[in-house]
Design an enzyme around this catalytic site. Sequence first.
Site, mmCIF file in Angstrom:
data_model
loop_
_atom_site.group_PDB
_atom_site.id
_atom_site.type_symbol
_atom_site.label_atom_id
_atom_site.label_comp_id
_atom_site.label_asym_id
_atom_site.label_seq_id
_atom_site.Cartn_x
_atom_site.Cartn_y
_atom_site.Cartn_z
ATOM 1 N N SER A 34 44.828 41.303 32.787
ATOM 2 C CA SER A 34 45.586 42.554 32.759
ATOM 3 C C SER A 34 46.357 42.741 34.063
ATOM 4 O O SER A 34 47.350 43.455 34.105
ATOM 5 C CB SER A 34 44.653 43.751 32.524
ATOM 6 O OG SER A 34 43.680 43.834 33.547
ATOM 7 N N ASN A 35 45.894 42.090 35.138
ATOM 8 C CA ASN A 35 46.595 42.201 36.420
ATOM 9 C C ASN A 35 46.604 40.848 37.133
ATOM 10 O O ASN A 35 46.480 40.771 38.352
ATOM 11 C CB ASN A 35 45.925 43.281 37.294
ATOM 12 C CG ASN A 35 46.772 43.647 38.493
ATOM 13 O OD1 ASN A 35 47.996 43.520 38.466
ATOM 14 N ND2 ASN A 35 46.129 44.070 39.567
ATOM 15 N N ASP A 58 38.051 41.270 27.930
ATOM 16 C CA ASP A 58 37.774 42.475 28.703
ATOM 17 C C ASP A 58 36.254 42.686 28.751
ATOM 18 O O ASP A 58 35.604 42.806 27.710
ATOM 19 C CB ASP A 58 38.484 43.631 27.975
ATOM 20 C CG ASP A 58 38.237 44.980 28.608
ATOM 21 O OD1 ASP A 58 37.346 45.105 29.462
ATOM 22 O OD2 ASP A 58 38.954 45.919 28.220
ATOM 23 N N SER A 124 34.178 48.526 48.579
ATOM 24 C CA SER A 124 35.342 48.798 49.425
ATOM 25 C C SER A 124 34.975 49.758 50.539
ATOM 26 O O SER A 124 34.097 50.619 50.368
ATOM 27 C CB SER A 124 36.433 49.432 48.561
ATOM 28 O OG SER A 124 37.447 50.003 49.355
ATOM 29 N N TYR A 147 39.454 56.156 41.936
ATOM 30 C CA TYR A 147 39.164 54.746 42.230
ATOM 31 C C TYR A 147 37.982 54.642 43.200
ATOM 32 O O TYR A 147 37.034 53.882 42.979
ATOM 33 C CB TYR A 147 40.403 54.056 42.821
ATOM 34 C CG TYR A 147 40.073 52.836 43.642
ATOM 35 C CD1 TYR A 147 39.720 51.644 43.027
ATOM 36 C CD2 TYR A 147 40.069 52.893 45.045
ATOM 37 C CE1 TYR A 147 39.375 50.532 43.787
ATOM 38 C CE2 TYR A 147 39.725 51.798 45.808
ATOM 39 C CZ TYR A 147 39.377 50.616 45.176
ATOM 40 O OH TYR A 147 39.026 49.530 45.932
ATOM 41 N N LYS A 151 33.833 53.108 42.917
ATOM 42 C CA LYS A 151 33.097 52.196 43.817
ATOM 43 C C LYS A 151 31.797 52.851 44.279
ATOM 44 O O LYS A 151 30.742 52.213 44.279
ATOM 45 C CB LYS A 151 33.961 51.808 45.014
ATOM 46 C CG LYS A 151 35.189 50.957 44.677
ATOM 47 C CD LYS A 151 34.817 49.598 44.117
ATOM 48 C CE LYS A 151 36.042 48.742 43.818
ATOM 49 N NZ LYS A 151 35.716 47.516 43.045
ATOM 50 N N PHE A 176 37.315 45.722 54.004
ATOM 51 C CA PHE A 176 38.340 46.516 54.655
ATOM 52 C C PHE A 176 39.698 46.086 54.053
ATOM 53 O O PHE A 176 39.836 46.170 52.842
ATOM 54 C CB PHE A 176 38.153 46.474 56.179
ATOM 55 C CG PHE A 176 37.014 47.424 56.530
ATOM 56 C CD1 PHE A 176 35.689 47.093 56.221
ATOM 57 C CD2 PHE A 176 37.263 48.683 57.029
ATOM 58 C CE1 PHE A 176 34.641 48.011 56.423
ATOM 59 C CE2 PHE A 176 36.223 49.591 57.250
ATOM 60 C CZ PHE A 176 34.924 49.258 56.949
ATOM 61 N N ASN A 197 50.324 48.311 48.649
ATOM 62 C CA ASN A 197 49.724 47.974 49.942
ATOM 63 C C ASN A 197 50.759 47.428 50.908
ATOM 64 O O ASN A 197 51.796 46.882 50.519
ATOM 65 C CB ASN A 197 48.580 46.983 49.753
ATOM 66 C CG ASN A 197 47.457 47.576 48.920
ATOM 67 O OD1 ASN A 197 47.169 47.097 47.831
ATOM 68 N ND2 ASN A 197 46.845 48.639 49.410
ATOM 69 N N ARG A 229 44.451 49.861 60.551
ATOM 70 C CA ARG A 229 43.545 49.289 59.553
ATOM 71 C C ARG A 229 42.943 47.999 60.078
ATOM 72 O O ARG A 229 43.504 47.337 60.953
ATOM 73 C CB ARG A 229 44.314 48.963 58.256
ATOM 74 C CG ARG A 229 44.898 50.174 57.545
ATOM 75 C CD ARG A 229 43.814 51.045 56.939
ATOM 76 N NE ARG A 229 44.357 52.196 56.202
ATOM 77 C CZ ARG A 229 44.694 53.355 56.770
ATOM 78 N NH1 ARG A 229 44.576 53.540 58.078
ATOM 79 N NH2 ARG A 229 45.156 54.345 56.022
ATOM 80 N N GLY A 293 46.487 61.378 51.244
ATOM 81 C CA GLY A 293 45.187 60.711 51.114
ATOM 82 C C GLY A 293 44.907 59.655 52.164
ATOM 83 O O GLY A 293 43.795 59.138 52.228
ATOM 84 N N ASP A 294 45.921 59.286 52.992
ATOM 85 C CA ASP A 294 45.684 58.243 54.009
ATOM 86 C C ASP A 294 44.871 58.779 55.188
ATOM 87 O O ASP A 294 45.067 59.915 55.620
ATOM 88 C CB ASP A 294 47.016 57.714 54.558
ATOM 89 C CG ASP A 294 47.597 56.616 53.691
ATOM 90 O OD1 ASP A 294 46.914 56.172 52.743
ATOM 91 O OD2 ASP A 294 48.736 56.199 53.963
HETATM 92 N N1 UFG Z 1 51.641 51.763 54.560
HETATM 93 C C1 UFG Z 1 52.965 52.002 54.900
HETATM 94 N N2 UFG Z 1 53.929 51.656 53.991
HETATM 95 C C2 UFG Z 1 53.637 51.076 52.782
HETATM 96 C C3 UFG Z 1 52.285 50.836 52.461
HETATM 97 C C4 UFG Z 1 51.314 51.202 53.377
HETATM 98 O O1 UFG Z 1 53.263 52.529 55.972
HETATM 99 O O2 UFG Z 1 54.566 50.797 52.011
HETATM 100 C C5 UFG Z 1 50.596 52.091 55.557
HETATM 101 C C6 UFG Z 1 49.565 53.100 55.068
HETATM 102 O O3 UFG Z 1 50.004 54.399 55.295
HETATM 103 C C7 UFG Z 1 48.345 52.688 55.896
HETATM 104 C C8 UFG Z 1 48.499 51.178 56.056
HETATM 105 O O4 UFG Z 1 49.869 50.911 55.820
HETATM 106 O O5 UFG Z 1 48.413 53.276 57.181
HETATM 107 C C9 UFG Z 1 47.663 50.375 55.076
HETATM 108 O O6 UFG Z 1 47.928 50.818 53.754
HETATM 109 P P1 UFG Z 1 47.461 49.990 52.481
HETATM 110 O O7 UFG Z 1 47.970 50.714 51.271
HETATM 111 O O8 UFG Z 1 47.833 48.565 52.624
HETATM 112 O O9 UFG Z 1 45.878 50.038 52.570
HETATM 113 P P2 UFG Z 1 44.894 51.301 52.565
HETATM 114 O O10 UFG Z 1 44.094 51.190 53.818
HETATM 115 O O11 UFG Z 1 45.567 52.566 52.285
HETATM 116 O O12 UFG Z 1 44.048 50.991 51.245
HETATM 117 C C10 UFG Z 1 43.096 49.984 51.239
HETATM 118 C C11 UFG Z 1 42.874 49.466 49.819
HETATM 119 C C12 UFG Z 1 42.239 50.504 48.961
HETATM 120 C C13 UFG Z 1 41.066 51.116 49.648
HETATM 121 C C14 UFG Z 1 41.464 51.638 50.997
HETATM 122 C C15 UFG Z 1 40.381 52.337 51.742
HETATM 123 O O13 UFG Z 1 44.097 49.100 49.226
HETATM 124 O O14 UFG Z 1 41.791 49.881 47.772
HETATM 125 O O15 UFG Z 1 41.937 50.541 51.759
HETATM 126 O O16 UFG Z 1 39.409 51.511 52.159
HETATM 127 F F1 UFG Z 1 40.607 52.150 48.897
#
Ligand code: UFG
Length: 337
Positions: A34-35, A58, A124, A147, A151, A176, A197, A229, A293-294
């Site tokens: 599916s992905n 599935d 996660s 999501y 977890k 992470f 991401n 991160r 949510g970030d």
């Molecule tokens: N970011 C940008 N621009 C983008 C995408 C991301 O600036 O186009 C920034 C985000 O704001 C964040 C960093 O890049 O500061 C990392 O973002 P990601 O989306 O790559 O990763 P996250 O840390 O938000 O998410 C990851 C996993 C999720 C998990 C989460 C928390 O993708 O599955 O960590 O542990 F839930």
Amino acid sequence: MRVLVSGGAGYIGSHTVVALVEAGHDIVVVDDFSNAKPTVIGRLEALTGRHIPVHAFDLTDVDKTAHLFDIEEIDAVIHFAGYKAVGESVQKPLDYYENNLGSTFALVRAMQKHGVDKLVFSSSATVYGTDQAGATEDRPTFATNPYGWTKVMQEQILRDVAVADPSMRIALLRYFNPVGAHVSGTIGEDPSDIPNNLMPYIAQVAVGRREKLQVFGDDYDTPDGTGVRDYIHVVDLAAGHVAALEKLAATSEPVNTWNLGSGRGTSVLELLHAFEKAVGRELPHEIVGRRAGDVATSYADPSKANEELGWRTQKSVEEMCADTWRWQSQNPEGYPD
Ligand code: UFG
């Protein structure tokens, strides 16, 4: 061991298949595609020199999952399969709960029926909710989106299963931020839609599929104001799964929780600039508002995994970028259909 890898055609699953074969284990993959694209399997067979048995269905289908254990001999399971897009989970909560919890129910029931006692679960850092900086495994878990709750809930379900059946050996691996690709450039991350991401988005800007990176906020309480991160090379992450699996065969603890991260934080702009170095040119970007949510900062305390698994990350941010760029430039559109 003969290891069933659920979601073995996906990004982390496929790299773990390679690591398992290299460590001498046999593999069975189950994936509903599916992905993920079926063409990843041929790449895995070329890389490993092995035939990879694949079952395409599935896992929430209880009967098919039970049947799989009837026809394949399985010693252990690594369970990656699941939906993983935070934003989508807010729009489609029932899909997320139904799929992520349902697949785990079917899998664990089939394991119990067939006396399979070792399970490595793909969790996660999201289970630390808004408290992700320097997280140790004993921190309370909670989530900020469906999501993340799947977890948290799956971890709890597995802990309860182990209380009822202490012969189980379960690893809860809290990842992470996985990035990078196999050094061959033949397997890597291939988002089916616009990447959510950071790393795959930067890679698609570099290859010309996206116009520019949007940096979500530069007013966080971090050294350069952008989000920090703990990026972990997917090959290091895959090695962490092999180490956890082998530990399960030797431990008397029914449930084991390990953070898989480097313990180091990298900001959005630092990652962008490291990628620019790998590509050899500047990449277009603009600063925009924060993404809902970030959190400002997320990084692991990986000392428990370092000590108990004898595992630690090896690969630098430079290698993460170089390997991602090799994969993306050799496969600008991702895997072929
Ligand atoms: N970011 C940008 N621009 C983008 C995408 C991301 O600036 O186009 C920034 C985000 O704001 C964040 C960093 O890049 O500061 C990392 O973002 P990601 O989306 O790559 O990763 P996250 O840390 O938000 O998410 C990851 C996993 C999720 C998990 C989460 C928390 O993708 O599955 O960590 O542990 F839930």
